[in-house]
Scaffold this motif. Structure first.
Motif, PDB file in Angstrom:
ATOM      1  N   VAL A 284      21.709 -35.719 -29.584  1.00 37.70           N
ATOM      2  CA  VAL A 284      20.887 -36.354 -28.546  1.00 37.70           C
ATOM      3  C   VAL A 284      20.203 -35.286 -27.697  1.00 37.70           C
ATOM      4  CG1 VAL A 284      20.974 -37.755 -26.456  1.00 37.70           C
ATOM      5  CG2 VAL A 284      22.228 -38.487 -28.481  1.00 37.70           C
ATOM      6  N   VAL A 285      20.950 -34.282 -27.265  1.00 39.45           N
ATOM      7  CA  VAL A 285      20.375 -33.213 -26.436  1.00 39.45           C
ATOM      8  C   VAL A 285      19.325 -32.441 -27.226  1.00 39.45           C
ATOM      9  CG1 VAL A 285      20.903 -31.060 -25.223  1.00 39.45           C
ATOM     10  CG2 VAL A 285      22.410 -33.033 -24.962  1.00 39.45           C
ATOM     11  N   GLU A 286      19.598 -32.193 -28.496  1.00 37.44           N
ATOM     12  CA  GLU A 286      18.639 -31.490 -29.344  1.00 37.44           C
ATOM     13  C   GLU A 286      17.349 -32.294 -29.485  1.00 37.44           C
ATOM     14  OE1 GLU A 286      18.309 -30.550 -34.055  1.00 37.44           O
ATOM     15  OE2 GLU A 286      20.241 -30.158 -33.103  1.00 37.44           O
ATOM     16  N   TYR A 287      17.465 -33.608 -29.600  1.00 39.28           N
ATOM     17  CA  TYR A 287      16.292 -34.472 -29.709  1.00 39.28           C
ATOM     18  C   TYR A 287      15.419 -34.362 -28.462  1.00 39.28           C
ATOM     19  CZ  TYR A 287      13.536 -38.619 -30.845  1.00 39.28           C
ATOM     20  OH  TYR A 287      12.501 -39.466 -31.133  1.00 39.28           O
ATOM     21  N   VAL A 288      16.047 -34.315 -27.292  1.00 43.06           N
ATOM     22  CA  VAL A 288      15.299 -34.178 -26.038  1.00 43.06           C
ATOM     23  C   VAL A 288      14.529 -32.858 -26.027  1.00 43.06           C
ATOM     24  CG1 VAL A 288      15.502 -33.885 -23.533  1.00 43.06           C
ATOM     25  CG2 VAL A 288      16.861 -35.616 -24.679  1.00 43.06           C
ATOM     26  N   HIS A 289      15.191 -31.789 -26.467  1.00 44.75           N
ATOM     27  CA  HIS A 289      14.581 -30.453 -26.401  1.00 44.75           C
ATOM     28  C   HIS A 289      13.502 -30.229 -27.451  1.00 44.75           C
ATOM     29  CE1 HIS A 289      17.152 -28.679 -23.324  1.00 44.75           C
ATOM     30  NE2 HIS A 289      18.148 -29.378 -23.857  1.00 44.75           N
ATOM     31  N   THR A 290      13.641 -30.829 -28.624  1.00 47.14           N
ATOM     32  CA  THR A 290      12.710 -30.504 -29.697  1.00 47.14           C
ATOM     33  C   THR A 290      11.585 -31.519 -29.890  1.00 47.14           C
ATOM     34  OG1 THR A 290      14.142 -31.558 -31.333  1.00 47.14           O
ATOM     35  CG2 THR A 290      14.411 -29.186 -31.004  1.00 47.14           C
ATOM     36  N   HIS A 291      11.674 -32.685 -29.282  1.00 52.74           N
ATOM     37  CA  HIS A 291      10.634 -33.685 -29.481  1.00 52.74           C
ATOM     38  C   HIS A 291       9.784 -33.920 -28.240  1.00 52.74           C
ATOM     39  CE1 HIS A 291      13.149 -34.534 -32.962  1.00 52.74           C
ATOM     40  NE2 HIS A 291      12.074 -35.072 -33.497  1.00 52.74           N
ATOM     41  N   GLN A 292      10.064 -33.219 -27.174  1.00 58.76           N
ATOM     42  CA  GLN A 292       9.312 -33.333 -25.921  1.00 58.76           C
ATOM     43  C   GLN A 292       9.163 -34.789 -25.496  1.00 58.76           C
ATOM     44  OE1 GLN A 292       5.700 -30.984 -25.821  1.00 58.76           O
ATOM     45  NE2 GLN A 292       6.992 -29.485 -24.802  1.00 58.76           N
ATOM     46  N   VAL A 293      10.297 -35.464 -25.361  1.00 66.06           N
ATOM     47  CA  VAL A 293      10.320 -36.842 -24.893  1.00 66.06           C
ATOM     48  C   VAL A 293      11.235 -36.915 -23.670  1.00 66.06           C
ATOM     49  CG1 VAL A 293       9.845 -37.892 -27.126  1.00 66.06           C
ATOM     50  CG2 VAL A 293      12.192 -37.422 -26.496  1.00 66.06           C
TER      51      VAL A 293
ATOM     52  N   ASP B  15       3.283 -23.077 -28.574  1.00 67.30           N
ATOM     53  CA  ASP B  15       2.379 -21.979 -28.213  1.00 67.30           C
ATOM     54  C   ASP B  15       1.372 -21.712 -29.333  1.00 67.30           C
ATOM     55  OD1 ASP B  15       3.684 -21.692 -25.812  1.00 67.30           O
ATOM     56  OD2 ASP B  15       4.884 -19.956 -26.442  1.00 67.30           O
ATOM     57  N   ARG B  16       1.854 -21.708 -30.575  1.00 67.03           N
ATOM     58  CA  ARG B  16       0.981 -21.482 -31.726  1.00 67.03           C
ATOM     59  C   ARG B  16      -0.097 -22.561 -31.809  1.00 67.03           C
ATOM     60  NH1 ARG B  16       3.653 -23.182 -36.807  1.00 67.03           N
ATOM     61  NH2 ARG B  16       2.931 -25.132 -35.898  1.00 67.03           N
ATOM     62  N   ASP B  17       0.303 -23.817 -31.633  1.00 63.89           N
ATOM     63  CA  ASP B  17      -0.657 -24.922 -31.715  1.00 63.89           C
ATOM     64  C   ASP B  17      -1.708 -24.826 -30.611  1.00 63.89           C
ATOM     65  OD1 ASP B  17       0.736 -25.838 -33.893  1.00 63.89           O
ATOM     66  OD2 ASP B  17       1.816 -27.398 -32.784  1.00 63.89           O
ATOM     67  N   ILE B  18      -1.267 -24.434 -29.424  1.00 62.57           N
ATOM     68  CA  ILE B  18      -2.219 -24.286 -28.314  1.00 62.57           C
ATOM     69  C   ILE B  18      -3.214 -23.168 -28.610  1.00 62.57           C
ATOM     70  CG2 ILE B  18      -2.404 -23.531 -25.899  1.00 62.57           C
ATOM     71  CD1 ILE B  18       0.227 -25.068 -25.388  1.00 62.57           C
ATOM     72  N   LEU B  19      -2.718 -22.052 -29.132  1.00 70.34           N
ATOM     73  CA  LEU B  19      -3.616 -20.935 -29.451  1.00 70.34           C
ATOM     74  C   LEU B  19      -4.586 -21.296 -30.575  1.00 70.34           C
ATOM     75  CD1 LEU B  19      -1.142 -17.931 -29.170  1.00 70.34           C
ATOM     76  CD2 LEU B  19      -3.015 -18.518 -27.624  1.00 70.34           C
ATOM     77  N   LYS B  20      -4.117 -22.068 -31.557  1.00 72.26           N
ATOM     78  CA  LYS B  20      -5.015 -22.512 -32.624  1.00 72.26           C
ATOM     79  C   LYS B  20      -6.117 -23.403 -32.070  1.00 72.26           C
ATOM     80  CE  LYS B  20      -2.200 -22.493 -36.806  1.00 72.26           C
ATOM     81  NZ  LYS B  20      -1.564 -23.369 -37.815  1.00 72.26           N
ATOM     82  N   ALA B  21      -5.745 -24.320 -31.192  1.00 69.10           N
ATOM     83  CA  ALA B  21      -6.727 -25.228 -30.601  1.00 69.10           C
ATOM     84  C   ALA B  21      -7.729 -24.451 -29.757  1.00 69.10           C
ATOM     85  CB  ALA B  21      -6.035 -26.291 -29.759  1.00 69.10           C
TER      86      ALA B  21
ATOM     87  N   SER C  12      15.334 -24.801 -29.748  1.00 70.20           N
ATOM     88  CA  SER C  12      14.487 -24.941 -28.566  1.00 70.20           C
ATOM     89  C   SER C  12      13.428 -23.848 -28.534  1.00 70.20           C
ATOM     90  CB  SER C  12      15.328 -24.884 -27.294  1.00 70.20           C
ATOM     91  OG  SER C  12      16.159 -26.000 -27.191  1.00 70.20           O
ATOM     92  N   LYS C  13      13.832 -22.613 -28.833  1.00 73.49           N
ATOM     93  CA  LYS C  13      12.886 -21.496 -28.846  1.00 73.49           C
ATOM     94  C   LYS C  13      11.840 -21.677 -29.947  1.00 73.49           C
ATOM     95  CE  LYS C  13      15.885 -17.949 -26.882  1.00 73.49           C
ATOM     96  NZ  LYS C  13      16.600 -16.690 -27.161  1.00 73.49           N
ATOM     97  N   LEU C  14      12.270 -22.148 -31.112  1.00 73.75           N
ATOM     98  CA  LEU C  14      11.341 -22.391 -32.205  1.00 73.75           C
ATOM     99  C   LEU C  14      10.325 -23.449 -31.819  1.00 73.75           C
ATOM    100  CD1 LEU C  14      10.450 -22.017 -35.171  1.00 73.75           C
ATOM    101  CD2 LEU C  14      12.115 -23.783 -35.771  1.00 73.75           C
ATOM    102  N   HIS C  15      10.778 -24.503 -31.174  1.00 69.66           N
ATOM    103  CA  HIS C  15       9.864 -25.568 -30.747  1.00 69.66           C
ATOM    104  C   HIS C  15       8.849 -25.028 -29.738  1.00 69.66           C
ATOM    105  CE1 HIS C  15       8.475 -29.591 -29.998  1.00 69.66           C
ATOM    106  NE2 HIS C  15       8.659 -29.425 -28.700  1.00 69.66           N
ATOM    107  N   GLU C  16       9.306 -24.214 -28.800  1.00 70.97           N
ATOM    108  CA  GLU C  16       8.392 -23.599 -27.821  1.00 70.97           C
ATOM    109  C   GLU C  16       7.368 -22.711 -28.520  1.00 70.97           C
ATOM    110  OE1 GLU C  16       8.137 -23.946 -24.464  1.00 70.97           O
ATOM    111  OE2 GLU C  16       9.623 -25.542 -24.594  1.00 70.97           O
ATOM    112  N   ALA C  17       7.817 -21.926 -29.503  1.00 73.67           N
ATOM    113  CA  ALA C  17       6.898 -21.045 -30.240  1.00 73.67           C
ATOM    114  C   ALA C  17       5.869 -21.858 -31.022  1.00 73.67           C
ATOM    115  CB  ALA C  17       7.688 -20.133 -31.180  1.00 73.67           C
ATOM    116  N   GLU C  18       6.315 -22.977 -31.616  1.00 71.41           N
ATOM    117  CA  GLU C  18       5.377 -23.828 -32.347  1.00 71.41           C
ATOM    118  C   GLU C  18       4.337 -24.433 -31.410  1.00 71.41           C
ATOM    119  OE1 GLU C  18       8.062 -26.548 -34.219  1.00 71.41           O
ATOM    120  OE2 GLU C  18       8.296 -25.291 -36.000  1.00 71.41           O
TER     121      GLU C  18
END
Length: 178
Positions: free
Chosen positions: A70-79, A157-163, A149-155
């Motif tokens: 449950v905690v992982e879902y909160v951190h990785t899905h931004q909900v 950041d990557r998506d923002i830079l691509k956009a 959590s760090k991987l999700h943050e990096a993804e």
């Protein structure tokens, strides 16, 4: 005892799902002071059906693995905690509590605790409260949770830079001022 009965919740959610009325107007009609709780009811009913709104009078012991998921879902899905609670069919306050425990004490804090009163001894001894030492498995779970959590943050950041790169590439060129 709960503040709102199961029948009341079902009537409210059914009325909302019929359509044509906003949360605010419906809350006024039913005499509910704010819309936060009713949004949770509606999302829970959409995810798990109207039967999920029934008041449960039994306590449930959740495993440490479920709590971590449950905690992982909160951190990785931004909900939000409410959306996560609706997804898993549990209380939003429970999600918030587990999230806070992981922040403060790590995965070890989600370990199941002993139930009931402690045994009575002849002499009452006061022992200092000792901090739980994480097992090797809990250390791994904590590390996995942090890495995800760090991987999700990096993804993100990557998506923002691509956009941003796409926007910069497609924007009209400015001509230099004279």
């Amino acid at each position: 005892m709960t503040k709102y009965s199961s029948e009341f919740k079902v009537r409210f959610v059914s009325r909302y799902l019929e359509g044509g009325i906003s949360y605010r107007n419906l809350c006024t009609e039913f005499g509910i002071p704010c819309t936060g709780i009713v949004k949770t009811w509606v999302s829970q009913a959409k995810m798990h059906g109207i039967e999920s709104l029934k008041v449960k009078h039994t306590s449930v012991d959740y495993s440490q693995t479920f709590k971590i998921a449950v905690v992982e879902y909160v951190h990785t899905h931004q909900v939000s905690c409410a959306q996560t609670a609706a997804h898993f069919g549990i209380s939003p306050s429970q999600v918030n509590s587990w999230n806070r425990i992981v922040r403060e004490r790590g995965v070890t804090g989600l370990r199941a605790k002993h139930k009931g009163r402690p045994a009575m001894g002849k002499h009452k001894k006061t022992r200092p409260i000792k901090r739980l030492e994480p097992t090797q498995e809990e250390k791994y779970k904590q590390e996995i949770l942090e890495l995800k959590s760090k991987l999700h943050e990096a993804e993100l950041d990557r998506d923002i830079l691509k956009a941003l790169a796409t926007l910069m590439k497609n924007s009209p060129k400015r001509s230099p001022r004279k």
